[in-house]
Write a protein that holds these residues in place. Structure first.
Motif, PDB file in Angstrom:
ATOM      1  N   ARG A   1       3.678   5.832  12.330  1.00  0.00           N
ATOM      2  CA  ARG A   1       4.444   4.701  13.032  1.00  0.00           C
ATOM      3  C   ARG A   1       3.089   3.027  11.573  1.00  0.00           C
ATOM      4  N   GLY A   2       3.066   2.110  11.687  1.00  0.00           N
ATOM      5  CA  GLY A   2       1.910   1.467  11.215  1.00  0.00           C
ATOM      6  C   GLY A   2       0.269   1.719  11.908  1.00  0.00           C
ATOM      7  N   LEU A   3       0.299   0.799  11.216  1.00  0.00           N
ATOM      8  CA  LEU A   3      -1.425   1.346  11.560  1.00  0.00           C
ATOM      9  C   LEU A   3      -1.804  -0.110  12.068  1.00  0.00           C
TER      10      LEU A   3
ATOM     11  N   PHE B   1       3.462   0.629   2.660  1.00  0.00           N
ATOM     12  CA  PHE B   1       3.286  -0.394   3.613  1.00  0.00           C
ATOM     13  C   PHE B   1       3.348  -1.480   3.047  1.00  0.00           C
TER      14      PHE B   1
ATOM     15  N   PHE C   1      -4.603   9.099  14.606  1.00  0.00           N
ATOM     16  CA  PHE C   1      -5.541   9.683  13.365  1.00  0.00           C
ATOM     17  C   PHE C   1      -5.790   7.944  13.206  1.00  0.00           C
TER      18      PHE C   1
ATOM     19  N   TYR D   1       0.907  -1.425   0.095  1.00  0.00           N
ATOM     20  CA  TYR D   1      -0.247   0.357  -0.691  1.00  0.00           C
ATOM     21  C   TYR D   1       1.459   0.942  -0.120  1.00  0.00           C
TER      22      TYR D   1
ATOM     23  N   TYR E   1     -13.105  -2.031   8.501  1.00  0.00           N
ATOM     24  CA  TYR E   1     -12.145  -2.459   9.649  1.00  0.00           C
ATOM     25  C   TYR E   1     -11.719  -0.785  10.311  1.00  0.00           C
TER      26      TYR E   1
ATOM     27  N   PHE F   1      -9.482   2.622   1.727  1.00  0.00           N
ATOM     28  CA  PHE F   1      -9.197   3.185   2.973  1.00  0.00           C
ATOM     29  C   PHE F   1     -10.399   4.950   3.053  1.00  0.00           C
ATOM     30  N   GLY F   2     -10.734   5.007   3.659  1.00  0.00           N
ATOM     31  CA  GLY F   2     -11.506   6.744   3.636  1.00  0.00           C
ATOM     32  C   GLY F   2      -9.804   7.354   3.850  1.00  0.00           C
ATOM     33  N   ASP F   3      -9.233   9.155   3.909  1.00  0.00           N
ATOM     34  CA  ASP F   3      -9.520   9.454   4.332  1.00  0.00           C
ATOM     35  C   ASP F   3      -8.676  10.163   5.626  1.00  0.00           C
TER      36      ASP F   3
ATOM     37  N   ARG G   1      -7.862  13.207  12.109  1.00  0.00           N
ATOM     38  CA  ARG G   1      -7.045  13.918  12.880  1.00  0.00           C
ATOM     39  C   ARG G   1      -7.568  13.312  14.091  1.00  0.00           C
TER      40      ARG G   1
ATOM     41  N   TYR H   1      -8.919   1.059  11.828  1.00  0.00           N
ATOM     42  CA  TYR H   1      -7.107   1.685  12.527  1.00  0.00           C
ATOM     43  C   TYR H   1      -6.873   2.520  13.087  1.00  0.00           C
TER      44      TYR H   1
ATOM     45  N   GLY I   1       2.949  -3.787   8.260  1.00  0.00           N
ATOM     46  CA  GLY I   1       4.293  -3.466   8.404  1.00  0.00           C
ATOM     47  C   GLY I   1       4.505  -1.633   8.713  1.00  0.00           C
ATOM     48  N   LYS I   2       5.711  -0.345   9.807  1.00  0.00           N
ATOM     49  CA  LYS I   2       5.894   0.270  10.086  1.00  0.00           C
ATOM     50  C   LYS I   2       6.257   1.119   8.311  1.00  0.00           C
TER      51      LYS I   2
ATOM     52  N   ASN J   1     -16.645  -5.947   4.569  1.00  0.00           N
ATOM     53  CA  ASN J   1     -15.875  -5.836   5.893  1.00  0.00           C
ATOM     54  C   ASN J   1     -15.143  -4.775   6.291  1.00  0.00           C
TER      55      ASN J   1
ATOM     56  N   TYR K   1     -12.822  -5.366  13.660  1.00  0.00           N
ATOM     57  CA  TYR K   1     -12.986  -5.238  12.294  1.00  0.00           C
ATOM     58  C   TYR K   1     -14.801  -6.211  13.027  1.00  0.00           C
TER      59      TYR K   1
ATOM     60  N   GLN L   1      -7.815  -3.744   0.918  1.00  0.00           N
ATOM     61  CA  GLN L   1      -8.941  -2.874   1.545  1.00  0.00           C
ATOM     62  C   GLN L   1      -8.630  -1.639   1.378  1.00  0.00           C
TER      63      GLN L   1
ATOM     64  N   GLN M   1      -3.194   4.882  13.635  1.00  0.00           N
ATOM     65  CA  GLN M   1      -1.771   5.295  13.266  1.00  0.00           C
ATOM     66  C   GLN M   1      -1.203   6.170  13.837  1.00  0.00           C
TER      67      GLN M   1
ATOM     68  N   LEU N   1      -8.537   5.554  11.216  1.00  0.00           N
ATOM     69  CA  LEU N   1      -9.098   5.425   9.537  1.00  0.00           C
ATOM     70  C   LEU N   1     -10.115   4.707   9.578  1.00  0.00           C
TER      71      LEU N   1
ATOM     72  N   GLY O   1      -5.417   8.575   3.755  1.00  0.00           N
ATOM     73  CA  GLY O   1      -5.271   7.012   3.715  1.00  0.00           C
ATOM     74  C   GLY O   1      -4.886   6.526   2.598  1.00  0.00           C
ATOM     75  N   LEU O   2      -4.434   5.081   2.627  1.00  0.00           N
ATOM     76  CA  LEU O   2      -3.133   4.589   2.631  1.00  0.00           C
ATOM     77  C   LEU O   2      -4.631   3.613   0.881  1.00  0.00           C
TER      78      LEU O   2
END
Lengths: 112, 113
Positions: B42-44, A88, B88, A35, B34, B104-106, B109, B36, A103-104, B32, B49, B102, B38, B90, A42-43
């Motif tokens: 960092r990652g998500l 990612f 953040f 991603y 979800y 994602f929305g925007d 924050r 998240y 991942g990060k 589905n 879910y 997946q 962030q 998501l 967003g991603l």
């Protein structure tokens, strides 16, 4: 827990060069996904590679998967300023229902 | 085509106040869904879910909750926000079954003061 780990954490290259990012993971997977995330957004899904595939292409993107080494790489050829973003990897595992673990990320900066 | 809407884009809330973030999906059925979070750089982290109306799985114990009152609506709530809830947020959807990509929305924050 984190499944995928990207390497490097950050990468700066000149516009026009190729960018390579790596992802390592720990358990068996159904598929691995890459991603992109622009700052504050967003991603966006880029590409999915299944566990029985070794390489996949989409435009300037090339993804490889080595399940014996539990690793994947994302290559962006002929980079552009618009490729500046975080990238990612995410893995889907057999025992994880429909959840994927991210991942990060690698922060990629394309220099003009 | 399918679209996902998430609002608000930015939110500043005092500690102890309630929270409601909403996410809706259009152009698909029985997705589905979800939530998240962030942290900066960092990652998500998957928070919740859902595979159907009223079906919520929580991944991380916390003071947040989620609800899915309609097929394409997913709500993240809190009765009393903590400083550590800043981040953040998501929302994402995927087709049901099969570890699909997946979408994602925007994001929202959220800053807690």
């Amino acid at each position: 827990s984190q499944q995928g780990e990207e390497d490097p954490q950050a990468l700066s290259i000149q516009e026009g060069e190729n960018a390579t990012m790596n992802c390592s993971y720990k358990t068996s997977i159904n598929n691995l996904q890459w991603y992109r995330q622009n700052s504050g957004r967003g991603l966006v899904h880029l590409i999915l590679i299944r566990s029985n595939e070794r390489e996949k292409h989409s435009g300037r993107l090339r993804v490889t998967l080595d399940t014996s080494k539990k690793s994947s790489s994302l290559l962006i050829t002929a980079s552009r300023a618009a490729d500046t973003a975080s990238y990612f990897c995410a893995t889907a595992a057999p025992n994880r229902d429909d959840k994927i673990i991210f991942g990060k990320g690698t922060r990629l900066h394309i220099l003009p | 085509s399918q679209t996902i809407h998430q609002w608000p884009a930015t939110l500043v809330q005092p500690v102890g106040s309630p929270l409601s973030l909403e996410c809706t999906v259009e152009g698909t059925s029985n997705p589905n869904l979800y939530w998240y979070r962030q942290a900066a750089g960092r990652g998500l982290q998957l928070l919740f879910y859902s595979v159907g109306i009223g079906q919520i799985s929580s991944e991380v114990p916390q003071n947040l909750s989620a609800s899915r009152p309609q097929d394409r609506q997913f709500i993240l709530s809190s009765k009393k926000l903590l400083l550590s809830d800043s981040g953040f947020y998501l929302c994402a959807w995927s087709p049901d079954r099969g570890s699909q990509p997946q979408h994602f929305g925007d994001g929202t924050r959220l800053s807690i003061l």
